[in-house]
Scaffold this motif. Sequence first.
Motif, PDB file in Angstrom:
ATOM      1  N   THR A 236      43.266  64.621  25.655  1.00 14.17           N
ATOM      2  CA  THR A 236      42.114  65.475  25.930  1.00 14.17           C
ATOM      3  C   THR A 236      41.319  65.653  24.650  1.00 14.17           C
ATOM      4  O   THR A 236      41.887  65.981  23.604  1.00 14.17           O
ATOM      5  N   ARG A 246      33.786  67.299  27.309  1.00 15.24           N
ATOM      6  CA  ARG A 246      35.235  67.124  27.270  1.00 15.24           C
ATOM      7  C   ARG A 246      35.614  65.828  27.977  1.00 15.24           C
ATOM      8  O   ARG A 246      35.031  65.466  28.997  1.00 15.24           O
ATOM      9  N   ARG A 248      39.051  63.792  29.474  1.00 13.42           N
ATOM     10  CA  ARG A 248      40.472  63.851  29.805  1.00 13.42           C
ATOM     11  C   ARG A 248      40.919  62.472  30.286  1.00 13.42           C
ATOM     12  O   ARG A 248      40.387  61.960  31.276  1.00 13.42           O
TER      13      ARG A 248
END
Length: 325
Positions: A236, A246, A248
């Motif tokens: 992550t 972000r 992931r």
Amino acid sequence: MTTLSPIRLCLLAGLPPLLSAVPNIVLLAAAAARLPDPLATHFAADGADGFTGRVPAMFVSAGLGLGLGVLFAAIVVVGPRTNARRADTPLDPIRSLVATAWGVGGFVGAIMLAGTVANLDAADPAQVTLSGWAFAAAAAAGLLFGAAGWLAAPASPVTPGPAPAEPLALGRTERVSWSRRAVSPWMLLAAVVAVLMGVVVVLVAQPLTGALLALTGVLLAQLALLRVVVDQRGLTVGTGVLGWPRWRLRAGDITEVSADDISPLQYGGYGIRMIPGATAVVLRAGPGIVVTRRSGRRFVVSVDDAGTGAGVLAGVIARSDRTRC
């Protein structure tokens, strides 16, 4: 690996921007009798709004060409000489930089020349205008010169990609976590300066312009901070205080992980870069984690102690593979 001559790279990247100023300087000297003094040298939508003497304009042209030449020569020598292109990286840093140097030189040289041509036989420099076609022609010249620079430049030396990380041995139910924070000091400093300048502009000049400048600083600060986490779920990566944008990457979606010495030139510069075959989050040159996904696309993030993080992630992936089997 073939070593490229620094002198050759300096000439390839530095000479074209410098030479691009020559036609304008020659015209300023040869057509002195046909030019007003001062000349119109800066143009707005409704006409000229900036003026420079003929002789100072020659020095400005020479200084701009020299400055661009020195800048690109320094970048192309210092960067690619120490950071060759990886075999699995599609972007060629030397050719890209040389093409950029030629393209910028061609555009700047053409637009300066067009400005001088617009002043020929003008009785009043305040009445001089620069057609939009001049900018289109300068852009075309930049693209043409950039293509020529790409063809003239040598290909970057190619080195093998990094070896896969040695996986950390993990038990079936063992939990593991590794995390690091990264900060780009120069991006953070630029963000602070932009915010302060924006506040000043809001108070003393244009509120909208100042607000946009301050917002740019906030966004830059958001990108200057990075947190990288490896745990049983995978990798992550989040930016800024809010952790956004972000990324992931699930362990089951990763086929290979390695630690490598990351160069911003390999991925087109600093920040969040998206190039053919890869997504890179690069705050600075140095160690980083390189992940290959099942789609074949790579994800790269620059972070300290990348070897440990890559080993932990490799262990998580190996355990995930065993579990599926």
